[in-house]
Design a protein around this motif. Structure first.
Motif, short mmCIF file in Angstrom:
data_model
loop_
_atom_site.label_atom_id
_atom_site.label_comp_id
_atom_site.label_asym_id
_atom_site.label_seq_id
_atom_site.Cartn_x
_atom_site.Cartn_y
_atom_site.Cartn_z
N GLY A 22 4.06 -5.21 -19.52
CA GLY A 22 4.33 -4.05 -20.35
C GLY A 22 3.43 -2.84 -20.09
N PRO A 23 2.13 -3.01 -20.30
CA PRO A 23 1.25 -1.85 -20.13
C PRO A 23 1.30 -1.26 -18.72
N MET A 24 1.38 -2.14 -17.69
CA MET A 24 1.46 -1.65 -16.31
C MET A 24 2.75 -0.88 -16.10
N MET A 25 3.82 -1.44 -16.63
CA MET A 25 5.13 -0.83 -16.43
C MET A 25 5.17 0.56 -17.05
N GLU A 26 4.63 0.67 -18.25
CA GLU A 26 4.64 1.96 -18.91
C GLU A 26 3.85 2.98 -18.10
N TYR A 74 0.82 -1.21 0.00
CA TYR A 74 0.00 0.00 0.00
C TYR A 74 0.85 1.26 0.00
N LYS A 75 2.07 1.13 0.54
CA LYS A 75 2.94 2.30 0.61
C LYS A 75 3.63 2.54 -0.72
N PHE A 76 3.45 1.61 -1.66
CA PHE A 76 4.15 1.71 -2.94
C PHE A 76 3.57 2.82 -3.81
N GLY A 77 4.45 3.68 -4.29
CA GLY A 77 4.04 4.65 -5.30
C GLY A 77 4.41 4.11 -6.66
N PRO A 78 4.16 4.88 -7.70
CA PRO A 78 4.51 4.41 -9.05
C PRO A 78 5.98 4.09 -9.21
N ALA A 79 6.87 4.86 -8.55
CA ALA A 79 8.29 4.60 -8.69
C ALA A 79 8.63 3.22 -8.14
N GLU A 80 8.05 2.88 -6.96
CA GLU A 80 8.31 1.58 -6.35
C GLU A 80 7.80 0.46 -7.25
N TYR A 81 6.61 0.65 -7.79
CA TYR A 81 6.06 -0.40 -8.64
C TYR A 81 6.92 -0.62 -9.88
N PHE A 82 7.39 0.48 -10.42
CA PHE A 82 8.23 0.35 -11.61
C PHE A 82 9.51 -0.42 -11.26
N LEU A 142 14.91 2.23 -4.37
CA LEU A 142 16.37 2.05 -4.50
C LEU A 142 16.75 0.63 -4.14
N GLY A 143 16.18 0.13 -3.02
CA GLY A 143 16.48 -1.23 -2.59
C GLY A 143 16.16 -2.24 -3.66
N LEU A 144 15.00 -2.08 -4.28
CA LEU A 144 14.58 -3.03 -5.31
C LEU A 144 15.53 -2.98 -6.50
N LEU A 145 15.93 -1.76 -6.88
CA LEU A 145 16.84 -1.64 -8.02
C LEU A 145 18.21 -2.22 -7.70
N ILE A 146 18.66 -2.01 -6.44
CA ILE A 146 19.95 -2.59 -6.06
C ILE A 146 19.87 -4.11 -6.14
N ALA A 147 18.75 -4.67 -5.66
CA ALA A 147 18.57 -6.12 -5.73
C ALA A 147 18.64 -6.59 -7.17
N ALA A 148 18.01 -5.84 -8.06
CA ALA A 148 18.02 -6.21 -9.47
C ALA A 148 19.44 -6.17 -10.03
N LEU A 194 1.07 -8.24 -4.60
CA LEU A 194 1.61 -7.08 -5.31
C LEU A 194 1.01 -6.93 -6.69
N GLY A 195 0.33 -7.97 -7.16
CA GLY A 195 -0.22 -7.91 -8.50
C GLY A 195 0.83 -8.13 -9.57
#
Lengths: 122, 500
Positions: free
Chosen positions: B443-447, B140-148, B471-477, B321-322
């Protein structure tokens, strides 16, 4: 395209396309570099692809005109004939069973609407 | 206790006559396709998706989920008795399971696989039930940046865990993302990549892509492998394991459950990876490692537990998370959208009976499977005797009917035929279709999330790095990518997938 803050419809696809071209370039260069072992592209069995795809296309053409039952018969026969163990009798039985089963499951059971019989019968 | 009251909602929803019946049907179908080689859960679920139109959403999801975990049970049976793994996830089961069967211990192997699967399934479901609520809180705390960023992580995970060339897998993902942009752009209403074909203005049908790439392409590649398979059926004598067997298998089951639960949640993970992972761990740490390949019970119990645990826990990212972690879950997401359910943290709140009902139904399904599997082995083995020349036209028929009924559109049938050819070419060129399907779905969600994140930050890319979760998610990636690129890991990764 639009700007980063106000993206137009072309923005996302454009950068994806750019990325994909980059990957294509990397793949091309790595495949012509001397370090890579030559890989053989496996043989394509064109006959199987043509018959299977053809049977699906035939089904797509026949369904609206000749109806569900006929189209499925054609689909089963054309696709079966590419097997190296093809036999007329077995295929006929298989097709009949499949038509009856799908009719009961989809038309009677799930009450989906199909053009059942050829249009000229109606 | 929140969990208990939630579970009681679930029991109420799952214990209706209708839902029990669909759970049973799903489990039976799952076992059936698990037994049959050359027909996987992805193709089956894609085939049956349209047929679930007429059902209420909960019944549809219960049935489709049953197909997935049911196939994990079914795959082991034929792997053990006939050395024919019905699913990729039971490839490793065949190694030791078949050897056990040849030594007359097939029954014990089946017992180990069944009990292991059941135990792991129950644990997986408990994890799913216990962790989904707190995870949804976070979501619920996720904004669009987190989802991306989360989607980036998911897609990278799918690449890392795919077999074959890394760079090709990334290419497949991007191709999938691009295919997802086909159709009318939601924001501007402009048509993209439609080439003035009116049928493309709504985008390409998800069922058509999945069915073509998996179903049709599978048939064409199977048909190439000519020659009749000689099957040798071992007699099942006793099912009851000795005391030593029980001791040896119980620790493997525990380890397998753990490995599977973790690998199931990871993006790109899933049942097949879990069983491979568990097998290599068992082989490394077992006291009986010299017996592996010659009928070690650990080699059956561990992987079977792992693949079933993973098939349950891979629902966690989808339901909370969907975001689907693998191709099967991508199909489940498609099923949910067909029934107008937007997957994500809000499902639990807006539709608790669906959410908890689905979870409880999985537990019921596991009980059904262990009760049904052993007595029905004879029937499943007989089904294997149905020659492929009768089976594949049947699969074609179901696919053709299914894809037509999604929109009652002949165009979709043509599309599917086209994707069949594309899938065949991909297979020949060693490109995995699973990352493409994931990219296509995301794809469509990500865009959309990318656009929104950029809109909020006024085009500032650092928004992905300044928000801690993102940031954490991107570092993990990034870590995932670096790890796979390491020479040592690269080598062992290639070895693992060669065994496939």
């Amino acid at each position: 395209m639009g700007t980063t803050a106000q993206m137009g419809p072309g923005y996302f696809p454009f950068w994806l396309g750019a990325l994909l071209s980059l990957i294509g370039l990397i793949l091309t260069f790595s495949s012509i570099s001397k370090k890579t072992n030559a890989e053989k592209i496996p043989k394509f069995d064109v006959k199987i692809v043509l018959w299977i795809t053809g049977s699906i296309l035939l089904y797509a053409v026949l369904l609206p005109t000749l109806g569900f039952i006929f189209a499925i018969f054609v689909l089963v026969f054309v696709s079966s004939s590419v097997s190296h163990e093809f036999g007329w009798k077995g295929t006929l039985v298989n097709a009949t069973v499949l038509v009856i089963f799908t009719y009961l499951a989809f038309v009677v059971g799930l009450s989906l609407t199909f053009p059942l019989w050829p249009i000229f019968i109606h | 206790m929140d969990l208990l009251s939630n579970l009681s909602i679930g029991f109420e929803a799952a214990f209706t006559m209708q839902n029990l019946i669909y759970c049973l049907i799903g489990c039976l179908l799952g076992t059936l396709i698990g037994v049959l080689p050359g027909l996987g859960p992805v193709a089956t679920i894609a085939m049956l998706l349209p047929a679930t139109y007429a059902l209420p959403p909960i019944a549809a999801l219960i049935m489709l989920a049953g197909i997935y975990y049911g196939s994990q049970y079914g795959g082991s049976t034929t792997a053990i008795l006939l050395n024919i793994p019905g699913e990729t996830s039971s490839v490793v089961t065949a190694i030791d399971g078949y050897q056990m069967a040849r030594q007359g211990r097939g029954g014990v192997a089946l017992f180990a696989a069944g009990v292991g699967s059941f135990f792991a399934g129950c644990v997986g479901i408990l994890i799913l039930a216990a962790f989904s609520a707190p995870l949804a809180e976070i979501a619920y705390k996720f904004g669009p940046a987190e989802y991306f960023s989360l989607m980036v992580l998911g897609l990278i995970g799918a690449v890392v865990l795919a077999s074959g060339s890394l760079i090709k897998a990334i290419g497949m993902i991007i191709l999938g993302l691009l295919m997802g942009t086909i159709g009318t752009d939601v924001n501007s209403g402009l048509a993209r990549y439609t080439f003035d074909i009116p049928e493309l203005s709504d985008g390409i049908g998800f069922v058509a892509v999945a069915m073509g790439l998996f179903g049709f392409a599978e048939i064409m590649t199977n048909l190439e492998k000519k020659g009749s398979e000689e099957t040798f059926l071992n007699k099942v004598t006793t099912l009851i394991p000795s005391w030593i067997d029980i001791k040896r298998m119980s620790s493997s089951i525990l380890r397998g459950t753990m490995v599977g639960s973790i690998l199931g949640i990871l993006p790109g993970g899933g049942a097949a990876l879990a069983s491979f992972g568990s097998y290599s761990i068992e082989k490394k740490i077992s006291k009986y490692s010299h017996e592996f390949g010659k009928g070690a019970i650990e080699g059956v119990a561990g992987p079977e537990a792992a693949n079933n645990a993973a098939s349950q826990t891979s629902f966690i990212p989808l339901l909370t998370l969907g975001i689907p972690p693998n191709a099967v879950m991508a199909l489940m997401l498609g099923a949910m959208t067909i029934h107008n359910i937007q997957p994500g943290p809000q499902v639990m709140v807006s539709d608790p009976s669906l959410f908890w009902g689905l979870i409880v139904s999985m537990w019921i399904g596991n009980i059904i499977l262990i009760l049904l599997n052993l007595p029905l082995i004879g029937i499943w083995v007989k089904l294997l005797k149905v020659p492929y020349r009768f089976m594949y036209p049947a699969i074609l028929v179901f696919c053709c009917i299914g894809v037509y009924t999604v929109n009652n559109a002949i165009f979709d049938v043509y599309l599917t035929a086209g994707f069949g050819i594309i899938g065949y070419i991909f297979y020949k060129l060693g490109c995995e279709p699973a990352p493409l399907l994931l990219g296509f779905v995301l794809g469509p969600m990500m865009e959309e999330y990318f656009r929104r994140a950029m809109l909020f930050s006024r085009g500032d890319f650092t928004t992905f790095l300044t928000r801690p979760i993102s940031l954490g998610l991107l570092i993990a990636a990034a870590l995932l990518l670096v790890i796979v690129a390491l020479p040592a890991v690269k080598k062992s990764r290639e070895e693992v997938f060669v065994e496939e």
